[in-house]
Scaffold this motif. Structure first.
Motif, PDB file in Angstrom:
ATOM      1  N   UNK A 186      15.930  -1.127  -7.885  1.00  0.00           N
ATOM      2  CA  UNK A 186      15.141  -2.339  -8.084  1.00  0.00           C
ATOM      3  C   UNK A 186      13.721  -1.892  -8.401  1.00  0.00           C
ATOM      4  N   UNK A 187      13.175  -2.424  -9.471  1.00  0.00           N
ATOM      5  CA  UNK A 187      11.866  -2.002  -9.948  1.00  0.00           C
ATOM      6  C   UNK A 187      10.808  -3.062  -9.655  1.00  0.00           C
ATOM      7  N   UNK A 188       9.646  -2.599  -9.233  1.00  0.00           N
ATOM      8  CA  UNK A 188       8.519  -3.484  -8.946  1.00  0.00           C
ATOM      9  C   UNK A 188       8.215  -4.318 -10.187  1.00  0.00           C
ATOM     10  N   UNK A 189       7.838  -5.580  -9.997  1.00  0.00           N
ATOM     11  CA  UNK A 189       7.637  -6.492 -11.128  1.00  0.00           C
ATOM     12  C   UNK A 189       6.479  -6.072 -12.046  1.00  0.00           C
ATOM     13  N   UNK A 190       5.621  -5.180 -11.587  1.00  0.00           N
ATOM     14  CA  UNK A 190       4.520  -4.689 -12.424  1.00  0.00           C
ATOM     15  C   UNK A 190       4.744  -3.280 -12.981  1.00  0.00           C
ATOM     16  N   UNK A 191       5.936  -2.727 -12.809  1.00  0.00           N
ATOM     17  CA  UNK A 191       6.188  -1.360 -13.279  1.00  0.00           C
ATOM     18  C   UNK A 191       5.887  -1.214 -14.768  1.00  0.00           C
ATOM     19  N   UNK A 192       6.394  -2.096 -15.594  1.00  0.00           N
ATOM     20  CA  UNK A 192       6.182  -1.990 -17.045  1.00  0.00           C
ATOM     21  C   UNK A 192       4.702  -2.117 -17.394  1.00  0.00           C
ATOM     22  N   UNK A 193       4.038  -3.066 -16.770  1.00  0.00           N
ATOM     23  CA  UNK A 193       2.611  -3.294 -17.051  1.00  0.00           C
ATOM     24  C   UNK A 193       1.773  -2.087 -16.659  1.00  0.00           C
ATOM     25  N   UNK A 194       1.982  -1.572 -15.464  1.00  0.00           N
ATOM     26  CA  UNK A 194       1.223  -0.416 -14.985  1.00  0.00           C
ATOM     27  C   UNK A 194       1.509   0.806 -15.864  1.00  0.00           C
ATOM     28  N   UNK A 195       2.765   1.005 -16.196  1.00  0.00           N
ATOM     29  CA  UNK A 195       3.154   2.150 -17.026  1.00  0.00           C
ATOM     30  C   UNK A 195       2.529   2.058 -18.415  1.00  0.00           C
ATOM     31  N   UNK A 196       2.668   0.906 -19.047  1.00  0.00           N
ATOM     32  CA  UNK A 196       2.114   0.738 -20.389  1.00  0.00           C
ATOM     33  C   UNK A 196       0.591   0.923 -20.367  1.00  0.00           C
TER      34      UNK A 196
END
Length: 191
Positions: free
Chosen positions: A96-106
């Protein structure tokens, strides 16, 4: 179709029980401009049917199925080839991935274009969601800490993994460690 900012690539095999929670955590990312690539490795338990269900309901989900068992490394390489974004997040079914993973990564890759491979700490929980342990991210040094990177926390530039794909002749448990050692030796920047 526009190129997404980030691609999640997830090989799956016989994980119908867990894959929905993973897909829901990816679909609910705060950064909406993502794609979710699922490579079903010849599952026999209905996993691919579930992937198709999600694919029909969200245009960001793309499901593929192999004609025979190919292994996780092969599926991850194929997903990396299919990815349209320049940044790829490693994704494993059941996580399960944190809801901000994509945003923080990008945002990290955008602000630090010299980063090649990004990884972070991870909290492990049991099936009821109770915390079990935290694996802290430490400076990557394959000679002293070969398992210091938790694979599902990794994001990398697509161009790198196309040049250095996962080795398909390795055991499932060490395919990513071999890749990381190869990338580290080649001088790529781990953050």
């Amino acid at each position: 179709m526009n190129k997404p900012k980030l691609s999640f690539v997830m090989p799956v095999r016989n994980c119908v029980v867990f894959v929905s929670q993973t897909l829901r955590s990816l679909i609910k990312q705060s950064l909406r401009d993502v794609e979710i690539i699922c490579i079903d490795d010849y599952s026999s338990d209905g996993t691919y049917d579930l992937l198709e269900f999600y694919e029909k309901r969200d245009k960001r989900v793309r499901a593929y199925k192999t004609a025979e068992w190919m292994g996780a490394a092969w599926c991850r390489n194929k997903g990396n080839e299919y990815a349209r974004a320049d940044i790829i997040c490693v994704t494993d079914a059941g996580d399960i991935y944190h809801h901000n993973k994509a945003k923080i990564t990008y945002n990290h890759f955008d602000k630090h274009p010299d980063t090649d491979i990004l990884y972070h700490s991870v909290n492990n929980v049991d099936i009821q969601g109770r915390p079990q342990r935290t694996q802290m991210a430490v400076f990557y040094d394959y000679k002293h800490y070969p398992r210091s990177i938790s694979h599902p926390t990794v994001a990398y530039k697509k161009e790198i993994v196309l040049k250095y794909p996962y080795r398909t002749n390795c055991l499932h448990t060490d395919q990513y460690e071999v890749l990381f050692i190869e990338l580290f030796r080649a001088g790529y920047k781990f953050v």
